[in-house]
Design an enzyme around this catalytic site. Structure first.
Site, PDB file in Angstrom:
ATOM      1  N   ARG A   1       0.830  -1.217   0.000  1.00  0.00           N
ATOM      2  CA  ARG A   1       0.000   0.000   0.000  1.00  0.00           C
ATOM      3  C   ARG A   1       0.866   1.270   0.000  1.00  0.00           C
ATOM      4  O   ARG A   1       0.580   2.228  -0.703  1.00  0.00           O
ATOM      5  CB  ARG A   1      -0.915   0.013   1.228  1.00  0.00           C
ATOM      6  CG  ARG A   1      -1.829  -1.224   1.340  1.00  0.00           C
ATOM      7  CD  ARG A   1      -3.232  -0.889   0.944  1.00  0.00           C
ATOM      8  NE  ARG A   1      -4.155  -1.964   1.265  1.00  0.00           N
ATOM      9  CZ  ARG A   1      -5.058  -1.901   2.225  1.00  0.00           C
ATOM     10  NH1 ARG A   1      -5.170  -0.820   2.969  1.00  0.00           N
ATOM     11  NH2 ARG A   1      -5.880  -2.896   2.431  1.00  0.00           N
TER      12      ARG A   1
ATOM     13  N   ASP B   1     -16.588   8.879   7.457  1.00  0.00           N
ATOM     14  CA  ASP B   1     -15.462   7.947   7.390  1.00  0.00           C
ATOM     15  C   ASP B   1     -14.183   8.780   7.490  1.00  0.00           C
ATOM     16  O   ASP B   1     -14.186   9.965   7.140  1.00  0.00           O
ATOM     17  CB  ASP B   1     -15.482   7.167   6.066  1.00  0.00           C
ATOM     18  CG  ASP B   1     -14.678   5.869   6.139  1.00  0.00           C
ATOM     19  OD1 ASP B   1     -15.284   4.784   6.221  1.00  0.00           O
ATOM     20  OD2 ASP B   1     -13.429   5.937   6.126  1.00  0.00           O
TER      21      ASP B   1
HETATM   22  C1  LIG Z   1     -14.257  -2.533   6.850  1.00  0.00           C
HETATM   23  S1  LIG Z   1     -14.887  -0.926   6.549  1.00  0.00           S
HETATM   24  C2  LIG Z   1     -16.538  -1.124   7.180  1.00  0.00           C
HETATM   25  C3  LIG Z   1     -17.547  -0.466   6.276  1.00  0.00           C
HETATM   26  C4  LIG Z   1     -19.001  -0.629   6.685  1.00  0.00           C
HETATM   27  N1  LIG Z   1     -19.259  -0.043   7.984  1.00  0.00           N
HETATM   28  C5  LIG Z   1     -19.419  -2.076   6.672  1.00  0.00           C
HETATM   29  O1  LIG Z   1     -19.588  -2.670   7.747  1.00  0.00           O
HETATM   30  O2  LIG Z   1     -19.583  -2.625   5.577  1.00  0.00           O
HETATM   31  C6  LIG Z   1     -14.096   0.027   7.820  1.00  0.00           C
HETATM   32  C7  LIG Z   1     -14.126   1.517   7.566  1.00  0.00           C
HETATM   33  O3  LIG Z   1     -13.708   2.186   8.756  1.00  0.00           O
HETATM   34  C8  LIG Z   1     -12.993   3.333   8.378  1.00  0.00           C
HETATM   35  N2  LIG Z   1     -12.145   3.773   9.504  1.00  0.00           N
HETATM   36  C9  LIG Z   1     -10.999   3.218   9.962  1.00  0.00           C
HETATM   37  N3  LIG Z   1     -10.491   3.945  10.970  1.00  0.00           N
HETATM   38  C10 LIG Z   1     -11.339   4.980  11.173  1.00  0.00           C
HETATM   39  C11 LIG Z   1     -11.353   6.084  12.070  1.00  0.00           C
HETATM   40  N4  LIG Z   1     -10.381   6.284  12.971  1.00  0.00           N
HETATM   41  N5  LIG Z   1     -12.378   6.965  11.999  1.00  0.00           N
HETATM   42  C12 LIG Z   1     -13.372   6.789  11.076  1.00  0.00           C
HETATM   43  N6  LIG Z   1     -13.407   5.775  10.198  1.00  0.00           N
HETATM   44  C13 LIG Z   1     -12.401   4.871  10.234  1.00  0.00           C
HETATM   45  C14 LIG Z   1     -12.196   2.888   7.155  1.00  0.00           C
HETATM   46  O4  LIG Z   1     -11.782   3.975   6.352  1.00  0.00           O
HETATM   47  C15 LIG Z   1     -13.190   1.956   6.455  1.00  0.00           C
HETATM   48  O5  LIG Z   1     -13.883   2.609   5.432  1.00  0.00           O
END
Ligand SMILES: C[S@@+](CC[C@H](N)C(=O)[O-])C[C@H]1O[C@@H](n2cnc3c(N)ncnc32)[C@H](O)[C@@H]1O
Length: 275
Positions: free
Chosen positions: A42, A144
Protein backbone atom coordinates in the site's frame (compact mmCIF):
# COMPACT_ATOMS: atom_id res chain seq x y z
CA UNK A 1 17.40 -6.44 8.33
CA UNK A 2 15.82 -6.34 4.88
CA UNK A 3 12.60 -8.33 4.82
CA UNK A 4 12.76 -9.34 1.15
CA UNK A 5 15.50 -8.42 -1.29
CA UNK A 6 13.22 -9.11 -4.25
CA UNK A 7 11.15 -6.10 -3.36
CA UNK A 8 11.60 -2.89 -5.28
CA UNK A 9 12.43 -0.84 -2.16
CA UNK A 10 14.27 -1.87 0.98
CA UNK A 11 11.76 -2.41 3.71
CA UNK A 12 12.89 -3.48 7.13
CA UNK A 13 11.42 -4.11 10.54
CA UNK A 14 12.06 -0.52 11.65
CA UNK A 15 10.08 0.83 8.65
CA UNK A 16 7.15 -1.44 9.42
CA UNK A 17 7.25 -0.49 13.12
CA UNK A 18 7.38 3.23 12.32
CA UNK A 19 4.39 2.94 9.96
CA UNK A 20 2.44 0.89 12.50
CA UNK A 21 3.08 3.54 15.12
CA UNK A 22 2.02 6.40 12.84
CA UNK A 23 -1.26 4.81 11.74
CA UNK A 24 -2.11 3.91 15.33
CA UNK A 25 -1.50 7.51 16.42
CA UNK A 26 -3.40 8.97 13.49
CA UNK A 27 -6.38 6.64 13.16
CA UNK A 28 -6.32 4.23 16.09
CA UNK A 29 -5.80 1.36 13.65
CA UNK A 30 -3.79 -1.50 15.14
CA UNK A 31 -1.89 -3.42 12.48
CA UNK A 32 -0.89 -6.96 13.44
CA UNK A 33 2.37 -8.63 12.39
CA UNK A 34 0.57 -10.34 9.50
CA UNK A 35 0.03 -6.94 7.84
CA UNK A 36 3.71 -6.44 6.99
CA UNK A 37 3.32 -7.26 3.30
CA UNK A 38 0.03 -5.37 3.01
CA UNK A 39 1.72 -2.25 4.44
CA UNK A 40 4.53 -2.55 1.92
CA UNK A 41 2.27 -2.86 -1.09
CA UNK A 42 0.00 0.00 0.00
CA UNK A 43 2.74 2.46 0.99
CA UNK A 44 4.96 1.68 -1.97
CA UNK A 45 2.33 3.35 -4.16
CA UNK A 46 2.83 6.56 -2.21
CA UNK A 47 6.61 6.28 -2.67
CA UNK A 48 6.17 5.88 -6.42
CA UNK A 49 3.76 8.74 -6.84
CA UNK A 50 5.99 11.02 -4.76
CA UNK A 51 9.16 9.84 -6.54
CA UNK A 52 10.79 8.85 -3.29
CA UNK A 53 13.54 6.25 -2.99
CA UNK A 54 12.99 4.68 0.39
CA UNK A 55 10.52 4.12 3.19
CA UNK A 56 12.74 6.23 5.44
CA UNK A 57 12.45 9.12 3.02
CA UNK A 58 8.69 8.65 2.99
CA UNK A 59 8.49 8.67 6.80
CA UNK A 60 10.50 11.89 6.83
CA UNK A 61 8.17 13.37 4.22
CA UNK A 62 5.19 12.35 6.34
CA UNK A 63 6.65 14.24 9.30
CA UNK A 64 7.27 17.38 7.26
CA UNK A 65 4.13 17.51 5.11
CA UNK A 66 0.95 17.66 7.18
CA UNK A 67 -1.19 17.09 4.06
CA UNK A 68 0.38 13.68 3.45
CA UNK A 69 -1.20 12.19 6.57
CA UNK A 70 -4.62 12.07 4.88
CA UNK A 71 -3.21 10.08 1.94
CA UNK A 72 -1.21 7.89 4.32
CA UNK A 73 -4.42 7.05 6.21
CA UNK A 74 -6.32 6.47 2.96
CA UNK A 75 -3.63 4.03 1.88
CA UNK A 76 -3.87 1.94 5.04
CA UNK A 77 -7.59 1.71 5.72
CA UNK A 78 -9.49 -1.45 4.85
CA UNK A 79 -12.73 -0.48 3.17
CA UNK A 80 -14.43 -3.80 2.59
CA UNK A 81 -18.19 -3.34 2.47
CA UNK A 82 -21.25 -4.29 0.45
CA UNK A 83 -24.90 -3.41 -0.05
CA UNK A 84 -27.07 -4.92 2.71
CA UNK A 85 -24.07 -6.51 4.40
CA UNK A 86 -25.41 -8.45 7.42
CA UNK A 87 -28.88 -8.13 5.97
CA UNK A 88 -30.68 -8.92 9.25
CA UNK A 89 -29.65 -5.46 10.49
CA UNK A 90 -31.73 -3.83 7.76
CA UNK A 91 -34.85 -5.83 8.63
CA UNK A 92 -34.39 -4.64 12.21
CA UNK A 93 -33.69 -1.10 11.05
CA UNK A 94 -37.08 -1.00 9.38
CA UNK A 95 -38.73 -1.95 12.71
CA UNK A 96 -36.65 0.64 14.58
CA UNK A 97 -37.69 3.38 12.16
CA UNK A 98 -41.36 2.46 12.44
CA UNK A 99 -41.13 2.31 16.24
CA UNK A 100 -39.28 5.61 16.63
CA UNK A 101 -41.12 7.68 14.04
CA UNK A 102 -42.76 10.81 15.45
CA UNK A 103 -44.87 13.10 13.25
CA UNK A 104 -43.04 16.19 12.09
CA UNK A 105 -39.62 15.06 13.30
CA UNK A 106 -37.07 13.41 11.02
CA UNK A 107 -35.35 10.29 12.28
CA UNK A 108 -31.60 10.74 12.54
CA UNK A 109 -29.11 8.01 11.74
CA UNK A 110 -25.31 8.16 11.95
CA UNK A 111 -23.37 5.71 9.84
CA UNK A 112 -19.94 6.05 11.45
CA UNK A 113 -17.74 4.06 9.03
CA UNK A 114 -19.51 4.53 5.73
CA UNK A 115 -16.65 3.47 3.45
CA UNK A 116 -17.62 3.62 -0.24
CA UNK A 117 -21.28 4.25 0.56
CA UNK A 118 -22.98 0.88 0.22
CA UNK A 119 -23.97 0.94 3.89
CA UNK A 120 -25.58 4.42 4.02
CA UNK A 121 -27.36 3.74 0.71
CA UNK A 122 -28.69 0.46 2.13
CA UNK A 123 -29.94 2.46 5.11
CA UNK A 124 -31.55 5.00 2.75
CA UNK A 125 -33.23 2.25 0.69
CA UNK A 126 -34.54 0.65 3.88
CA UNK A 127 -35.98 4.00 4.96
CA UNK A 128 -37.65 4.51 1.57
CA UNK A 129 -39.13 1.02 1.72
CA UNK A 130 -40.32 1.47 5.30
CA UNK A 131 -42.08 4.77 4.61
CA UNK A 132 -43.02 3.86 1.00
CA UNK A 133 -41.59 7.14 -0.16
CA UNK A 134 -38.53 8.55 -1.90
CA UNK A 135 -38.59 11.34 0.67
CA UNK A 136 -38.88 9.44 3.97
CA UNK A 137 -38.56 11.41 7.23
CA UNK A 138 -34.96 10.34 7.68
CA UNK A 139 -31.61 12.14 7.77
CA UNK A 140 -28.45 10.08 7.46
CA UNK A 141 -25.01 11.31 8.42
CA UNK A 142 -22.39 9.13 6.72
CA UNK A 143 -18.81 9.59 7.92
CA UNK A 144 -15.46 7.95 7.39
CA UNK A 145 -11.83 8.85 7.96
CA UNK A 146 -10.90 7.96 4.39
CA UNK A 147 -11.45 10.92 2.05
CA UNK A 148 -11.03 8.76 -1.05
CA UNK A 149 -13.83 6.30 -0.22
CA UNK A 150 -16.07 9.22 0.68
CA UNK A 151 -15.67 10.58 -2.86
CA UNK A 152 -16.91 7.27 -4.26
CA UNK A 153 -19.70 7.25 -1.71
CA UNK A 154 -20.87 10.75 -2.68
CA UNK A 155 -20.95 9.85 -6.37
CA UNK A 156 -23.05 6.77 -5.73
CA UNK A 157 -21.93 5.04 -8.92
CA UNK A 158 -21.08 1.34 -8.73
CA UNK A 159 -20.19 -1.53 -11.01
CA UNK A 160 -23.23 -3.73 -11.61
CA UNK A 161 -21.32 -6.61 -10.04
CA UNK A 162 -21.48 -4.73 -6.70
CA UNK A 163 -25.28 -4.89 -6.71
CA UNK A 164 -25.75 -8.38 -8.11
CA UNK A 165 -27.14 -9.66 -4.79
CA UNK A 166 -29.44 -6.70 -4.16
CA UNK A 167 -33.13 -7.58 -4.34
CA UNK A 168 -34.44 -7.03 -7.87
CA UNK A 169 -37.30 -4.77 -6.73
CA UNK A 170 -34.90 -2.58 -4.76
CA UNK A 171 -32.66 -2.32 -7.80
CA UNK A 172 -35.60 -1.26 -9.95
CA UNK A 173 -36.75 1.30 -7.41
CA UNK A 174 -33.49 2.89 -6.34
CA UNK A 175 -30.78 2.31 -8.93
CA UNK A 176 -30.47 3.76 -12.42
CA UNK A 177 -28.84 1.55 -15.03
CA UNK A 178 -26.02 3.10 -17.06
CA UNK A 179 -26.32 3.20 -20.83
CA UNK A 180 -23.76 3.68 -23.63
CA UNK A 181 -20.45 4.66 -22.08
CA UNK A 182 -21.90 3.91 -18.66
CA UNK A 183 -22.98 0.38 -19.55
CA UNK A 184 -22.14 -1.96 -16.66
CA UNK A 185 -22.57 0.77 -14.06
CA UNK A 186 -25.48 1.71 -11.84
CA UNK A 187 -26.16 5.04 -10.16
CA UNK A 188 -28.07 5.51 -6.94
CA UNK A 189 -31.17 7.67 -7.47
CA UNK A 190 -30.55 11.32 -6.52
CA UNK A 191 -33.45 11.18 -4.03
CA UNK A 192 -31.40 8.74 -1.95
CA UNK A 193 -28.34 10.96 -2.17
CA UNK A 194 -30.40 13.80 -0.77
CA UNK A 195 -31.11 11.82 2.40
CA UNK A 196 -27.41 11.51 3.16
CA UNK A 197 -24.82 14.03 4.30
CA UNK A 198 -21.29 12.74 3.71
CA UNK A 199 -18.56 14.07 5.95
CA UNK A 200 -14.97 13.19 6.77
CA UNK A 201 -14.67 12.27 10.43
CA UNK A 202 -11.88 10.56 12.31
CA UNK A 203 -13.41 8.69 15.23
CA UNK A 204 -10.19 9.37 17.13
CA UNK A 205 -10.58 13.15 16.92
CA UNK A 206 -11.40 14.81 20.20
CA UNK A 207 -14.34 16.69 18.66
CA UNK A 208 -17.02 15.26 16.36
CA UNK A 209 -19.37 17.41 14.36
CA UNK A 210 -22.36 15.20 15.16
CA UNK A 211 -25.52 16.55 16.79
CA UNK A 212 -27.01 14.51 19.67
CA UNK A 213 -30.43 12.84 19.84
CA UNK A 214 -29.62 10.25 17.22
CA UNK A 215 -32.17 7.49 16.73
CA UNK A 216 -29.71 4.92 15.42
CA UNK A 217 -25.94 4.63 15.16
CA UNK A 218 -24.52 2.16 12.66
CA UNK A 219 -20.93 1.55 13.71
CA UNK A 220 -20.11 -1.68 11.98
CA UNK A 221 -16.82 -3.38 11.25
CA UNK A 222 -14.60 -0.51 12.33
CA UNK A 223 -14.18 -1.09 16.08
CA UNK A 224 -12.33 -4.32 15.22
CA UNK A 225 -9.40 -2.22 14.02
CA UNK A 226 -9.05 -0.50 17.41
CA UNK A 227 -7.71 -1.79 20.72
CA UNK A 228 -10.00 -2.38 23.70
CA UNK A 229 -9.35 0.96 25.53
CA UNK A 230 -10.08 2.87 22.30
CA UNK A 231 -13.27 0.88 21.72
CA UNK A 232 -14.52 1.69 25.23
CA UNK A 233 -13.57 5.36 24.89
CA UNK A 234 -15.48 5.60 21.61
CA UNK A 235 -18.55 3.84 23.00
CA UNK A 236 -18.49 6.21 25.98
CA UNK A 237 -18.68 9.11 23.53
CA UNK A 238 -21.17 7.60 21.10
CA UNK A 239 -23.80 6.34 23.51
CA UNK A 240 -24.54 9.85 24.93
CA UNK A 241 -25.22 10.98 21.36
CA UNK A 242 -28.13 8.55 21.16
CA UNK A 243 -31.62 9.71 22.04
CA UNK A 244 -33.45 7.91 24.86
CA UNK A 245 -33.84 4.23 23.86
CA UNK A 246 -31.87 4.85 20.65
CA UNK A 247 -30.15 1.94 18.93
CA UNK A 248 -26.50 1.08 18.36
CA UNK A 249 -25.77 -1.43 15.61
CA UNK A 250 -22.37 -3.18 15.69
CA UNK A 251 -20.62 -5.47 13.22
CA UNK A 252 -20.93 -9.25 13.43
CA UNK A 253 -17.70 -9.71 15.41
CA UNK A 254 -18.05 -6.62 17.59
CA UNK A 255 -20.10 -7.88 20.50
CA UNK A 256 -20.16 -5.49 23.41
CA UNK A 257 -19.36 -6.76 26.88
CA UNK A 258 -22.38 -7.52 29.09
CA UNK A 259 -20.68 -5.41 31.76
CA UNK A 260 -21.08 -2.34 29.55
CA UNK A 261 -24.23 -1.07 31.24
CA UNK A 262 -25.05 1.85 28.97
CA UNK A 263 -26.18 -0.53 26.20
CA UNK A 264 -28.43 -3.57 26.34
CA UNK A 265 -28.37 -6.33 23.74
CA UNK A 266 -31.76 -6.44 21.98
CA UNK A 267 -30.95 -8.34 18.75
CA UNK A 268 -28.07 -9.86 16.83
CA UNK A 269 -25.32 -7.26 17.56
CA UNK A 270 -28.05 -4.66 18.04
CA UNK A 271 -28.03 -2.69 21.28
CA UNK A 272 -30.34 -0.16 22.88
CA UNK A 273 -29.35 2.76 25.05
CA UNK A 274 -30.15 2.29 28.72
CA UNK A 275 -31.19 5.10 31.00
C1 LIG B 1 -14.26 -2.53 6.85
S1 LIG B 1 -14.89 -0.93 6.55
C2 LIG B 1 -16.54 -1.12 7.18
C3 LIG B 1 -17.55 -0.47 6.28
C4 LIG B 1 -19.00 -0.63 6.68
N1 LIG B 1 -19.26 -0.04 7.98
C5 LIG B 1 -19.42 -2.08 6.67
O1 LIG B 1 -19.59 -2.67 7.75
O2 LIG B 1 -19.58 -2.63 5.58
C6 LIG B 1 -14.10 0.03 7.82
C7 LIG B 1 -14.13 1.52 7.57
O3 LIG B 1 -13.71 2.19 8.76
C8 LIG B 1 -12.99 3.33 8.38
N2 LIG B 1 -12.14 3.77 9.50
C9 LIG B 1 -11.00 3.22 9.96
N3 LIG B 1 -10.49 3.95 10.97
C10 LIG B 1 -11.34 4.98 11.17
C11 LIG B 1 -11.35 6.08 12.07
N4 LIG B 1 -10.38 6.28 12.97
N5 LIG B 1 -12.38 6.96 12.00
C12 LIG B 1 -13.37 6.79 11.08
N6 LIG B 1 -13.41 5.78 10.20
C13 LIG B 1 -12.40 4.87 10.23
C14 LIG B 1 -12.20 2.89 7.15
O4 LIG B 1 -11.78 3.98 6.35
C15 LIG B 1 -13.19 1.96 6.46
O5 LIG B 1 -13.88 2.61 5.43
Amino acid sequence: MTVDKEWEFDYDEADFEAIRKRIFQAAGIKLGDSKRQMVYSRIVRRLRSLNLNSFQQYLGFLDQQPDEIELFINALTTNLTSFFRESHHFNSLSDMLTERHRQGQPLRIWCAAASTGEEPYSIAMTACQTFKSLTPPVQILATDIDSQVLKTAKMGVYAESRVKDVDIDLKKSYLLKGKGEREGLVKVRPELNRLIQFQRLNLLDSKWDVAPDLDVIFCRNVMIYFDKPTQIKLLDRMVPLLAKDGYYVAGHSETIDREYRALRLVGKTIYQRQA
